[in-house]
Write a protein that holds these residues in place. Sequence first.
Motif, short mmCIF file in Angstrom:
data_model
loop_
_atom_site.label_atom_id
_atom_site.label_comp_id
_atom_site.label_asym_id
_atom_site.label_seq_id
_atom_site.Cartn_x
_atom_site.Cartn_y
_atom_site.Cartn_z
N ARG A 47 0.69 -1.10 0.11
CA ARG A 47 -0.21 0.02 -0.15
C ARG A 47 0.73 1.37 -0.01
O ARG A 47 1.62 1.34 1.05
CB ARG A 47 -0.87 0.08 0.97
N SER A 95 -3.86 -1.28 8.75
CA SER A 95 -3.44 -0.70 7.35
C SER A 95 -4.30 0.49 7.24
O SER A 95 -3.56 1.48 6.40
CB SER A 95 -3.66 -1.83 6.34
N GLU A 96 -5.41 0.70 7.41
CA GLU A 96 -6.07 1.79 7.42
C GLU A 96 -5.55 2.97 8.06
O GLU A 96 -5.69 4.02 7.66
CB GLU A 96 -7.65 1.54 7.91
N THR A 99 -2.59 4.16 6.02
CA THR A 99 -2.85 4.77 4.91
C THR A 99 -3.27 6.20 5.25
O THR A 99 -3.10 7.13 4.49
CB THR A 99 -4.06 4.21 4.13
N HIS A 105 3.28 1.06 3.41
CA HIS A 105 3.51 -0.39 4.22
C HIS A 105 3.26 -1.56 3.16
O HIS A 105 2.42 -1.61 2.36
CB HIS A 105 2.57 -0.32 5.33
N ILE A 107 1.27 -5.39 3.80
CA ILE A 107 0.52 -6.04 4.61
C ILE A 107 0.88 -7.70 4.41
O ILE A 107 1.01 -7.92 3.09
CB ILE A 107 -0.79 -6.06 4.26
N VAL A 127 2.12 -6.01 9.47
CA VAL A 127 2.27 -5.15 8.73
C VAL A 127 3.90 -4.60 8.90
O VAL A 127 4.45 -4.68 9.96
CB VAL A 127 1.49 -3.85 8.80
N VAL A 129 6.22 -1.37 8.03
CA VAL A 129 6.06 0.16 7.76
C VAL A 129 7.32 0.80 7.28
O VAL A 129 8.26 0.55 7.89
CB VAL A 129 5.38 0.83 8.75
#
Length: 200
Positions: A47, A95-96, A99, A105, A107, A127, A129
């Motif tokens: 992401r 993840s949300e 973002t 990042h 997943i 995750v 990062v």
Amino acid sequence: VVAMSSKKNKNKAKKAAAAAVAEATSTIPPGEEMFYVAPDPNTKMTRPASLAGKLDDSKFIIIWPANINSWKSEKEGRRVPKTHCCDNPIVAEMSEVLTYLKLVHVIEPYKMYPRESGIARPMPGRVRVQLFKEDGAPYNLEVQTRRALMMKMGETIPKLNIRQQRIAAHGKADEARKQQQIAAAANTANRKSGKKSGKR
């Protein structure tokens, strides 16, 4: 004689079971047999997705759901105070937040936390990062350390829409299971009372 007859009965039962299995599987077209394939633990989702395959995530920091789970002890993997954690977070929620913070990042949804290998319902995934630039400066001044990022996750996740939707869905599922259990218990009680009244 009794031993011989019991062996014959067991053999008949085995043959009957084998015949039932053969009959059931004969209806499945060749090549479409039912089987389970375990997910690949090395699956990755980047992401933003446009960077997939273009990153070296080996230097990214790693955060597991257990690290910010208020239900976990320090021995079980919690890394920040419970006041900055949340109940049973999942990687989609983590993840949300990442973002929202505009942090690149990756997943890894099927990785298993080593400390959860022996429990019945582990929380899968983690995750990776990209917290720092090549010169060591943080990408987001709001979260300049791994600890600060974990605390931010624990505080933000409960406010997410996807979190509230997940909790609501679980609540409905739990209520449905309770109603099924109540109905099953009532049916059992009715059958027992019917047998007792029949004996009279």
